[in-house]
Design an enzyme around this catalytic site. Sequence first.
Site, PDB file in Angstrom:
ATOM      1  N   SER A  15       0.841  -1.203   0.000  1.00  0.00           N
ATOM      2  CA  SER A  15       0.000   0.000   0.000  1.00  0.00           C
ATOM      3  C   SER A  15       0.874   1.249   0.000  1.00  0.00           C
ATOM      4  O   SER A  15       2.087   1.177   0.219  1.00  0.00           O
ATOM      5  CB  SER A  15      -0.924   0.031   1.232  1.00  0.00           C
ATOM      6  OG  SER A  15      -0.159   0.116   2.428  1.00  0.00           O
ATOM      7  N   LEU A  17       3.184   4.415  -0.321  1.00  0.00           N
ATOM      8  CA  LEU A  17       4.445   4.691  -1.021  1.00  0.00           C
ATOM      9  C   LEU A  17       5.108   3.405  -1.493  1.00  0.00           C
ATOM     10  O   LEU A  17       5.736   3.372  -2.554  1.00  0.00           O
ATOM     11  CB  LEU A  17       5.392   5.463  -0.101  1.00  0.00           C
ATOM     12  CG  LEU A  17       4.897   6.821   0.416  1.00  0.00           C
ATOM     13  CD1 LEU A  17       5.954   7.459   1.313  1.00  0.00           C
ATOM     14  CD2 LEU A  17       4.527   7.749  -0.729  1.00  0.00           C
ATOM     15  N   TYR A 160       8.004   8.822  16.572  1.00  0.00           N
ATOM     16  CA  TYR A 160       8.107   8.806  15.110  1.00  0.00           C
ATOM     17  C   TYR A 160       9.341   9.573  14.645  1.00  0.00           C
ATOM     18  O   TYR A 160      10.116   9.093  13.816  1.00  0.00           O
ATOM     19  CB  TYR A 160       6.836   9.414  14.506  1.00  0.00           C
ATOM     20  CG  TYR A 160       6.747   9.302  13.007  1.00  0.00           C
ATOM     21  CD1 TYR A 160       6.561   8.070  12.389  1.00  0.00           C
ATOM     22  CD2 TYR A 160       6.848  10.431  12.204  1.00  0.00           C
ATOM     23  CE1 TYR A 160       6.470   7.968  11.005  1.00  0.00           C
ATOM     24  CE2 TYR A 160       6.760  10.343  10.826  1.00  0.00           C
ATOM     25  CZ  TYR A 160       6.576   9.106  10.229  1.00  0.00           C
ATOM     26  OH  TYR A 160       6.500   9.013   8.858  1.00  0.00           O
ATOM     27  N   LYS A 164      12.659   8.061  12.668  1.00  0.00           N
ATOM     28  CA  LYS A 164      13.053   8.549  11.349  1.00  0.00           C
ATOM     29  C   LYS A 164      14.391   9.288  11.409  1.00  0.00           C
ATOM     30  O   LYS A 164      15.196   9.219  10.474  1.00  0.00           O
ATOM     31  CB  LYS A 164      11.960   9.460  10.780  1.00  0.00           C
ATOM     32  CG  LYS A 164      10.626   8.757  10.548  1.00  0.00           C
ATOM     33  CD  LYS A 164      10.751   7.565   9.604  1.00  0.00           C
ATOM     34  CE  LYS A 164       9.405   6.974   9.236  1.00  0.00           C
ATOM     35  NZ  LYS A 164       9.522   5.844   8.279  1.00  0.00           N
ATOM     36  N   PHE A 193       2.181  13.267   1.917  1.00  0.00           N
ATOM     37  CA  PHE A 193       1.832  12.560   0.685  1.00  0.00           C
ATOM     38  C   PHE A 193       0.411  12.000   0.754  1.00  0.00           C
ATOM     39  O   PHE A 193      -0.109  11.690   1.835  1.00  0.00           O
ATOM     40  CB  PHE A 193       2.829  11.430   0.426  1.00  0.00           C
ATOM     41  CG  PHE A 193       4.038  11.874  -0.336  1.00  0.00           C
ATOM     42  CD1 PHE A 193       4.213  11.530  -1.669  1.00  0.00           C
ATOM     43  CD2 PHE A 193       4.995  12.675   0.267  1.00  0.00           C
ATOM     44  CE1 PHE A 193       5.317  11.963  -2.385  1.00  0.00           C
ATOM     45  CE2 PHE A 193       6.102  13.114  -0.438  1.00  0.00           C
ATOM     46  CZ  PHE A 193       6.263  12.759  -1.767  1.00  0.00           C
ATOM     47  N   THR A 195      -1.260   9.338   0.743  1.00  0.00           N
ATOM     48  CA  THR A 195      -1.301   7.903   1.022  1.00  0.00           C
ATOM     49  C   THR A 195      -2.691   7.529   1.519  1.00  0.00           C
ATOM     50  O   THR A 195      -3.499   8.407   1.861  1.00  0.00           O
ATOM     51  CB  THR A 195      -0.258   7.546   2.089  1.00  0.00           C
ATOM     52  OG1 THR A 195      -0.567   8.272   3.290  1.00  0.00           O
ATOM     53  CG2 THR A 195       1.140   7.913   1.624  1.00  0.00           C
TER      54      THR A 195
END
Length: 254
Positions: A15, A17, A160, A164, A193, A195
């Site tokens: 799913s 990216l 998060y 990252k 994005f 998504t």
Amino acid sequence: MQIQGQVALVTGGGSGLGEATARELARLGAKVAVLDVNLANAERVAADIGGVACPCDITSTDSLQAAFDKVTSTLGPARILMNIAGIGTAKRVVQKDGSAAPLDDFSKVITVNLVGTYNASRLFAAACAKLDPLEDGERGVMLFTASVAAFDGQVGQQAYSASKGGLVGMTLPMARDLAQHGIRVCTIAPGLFATPLMKSLPEPVQASLAASIPFPPRLGKPSEFAELACHIVTNTHLNGEVIRLDGALRMAPR
């Protein structure tokens, strides 16, 4: 490295990216393995692109090794690894009731996004290092998927952003480490994005987020991420680099 004819592994390929990247790799002639914890999604994408679907939990070495072995036996040895699987969360350090944020939540995000990516990468690198070199002595290339949150983390994004940011920090030393084996390492840090997760938000929220992007003032297209990921594969001089893909976005505190 030319993509045509190469075997490519895409984690999180079922799913978002990951799916867009799997489709673009296949369009360019790669033999694509779609790895995802959601086997139904992986099978759907693999069926569309003529690839192979593998159930895969990147935090489990046994699960990864089983997926890699299946790919090698069916498609051949892989020279391309797209690390795109990941999860997100938002927890304030001090909760509304005054309690501390749950440690398990922080640990889970770090384990999936950072440890899981390293887990897939180390297994891929060990196998790839045994392959015959191609032009310029190159044997393989891998991608990490970070986020602008690595640099502009918002309120509640401690886990998060840390996960990252860890990927950003791992990029150059990993590239240096694997240079002796002819394996390149680059990272993309995407912004906002379109998504499936983003599309699940109310339209006014999506519009507000899109308007915060200087130019173009819209959400990024998964196909744009996929195009950059594939360019990294074909541009052999890209190595040890972190590339922001965000329309000049700099996230506000909230």
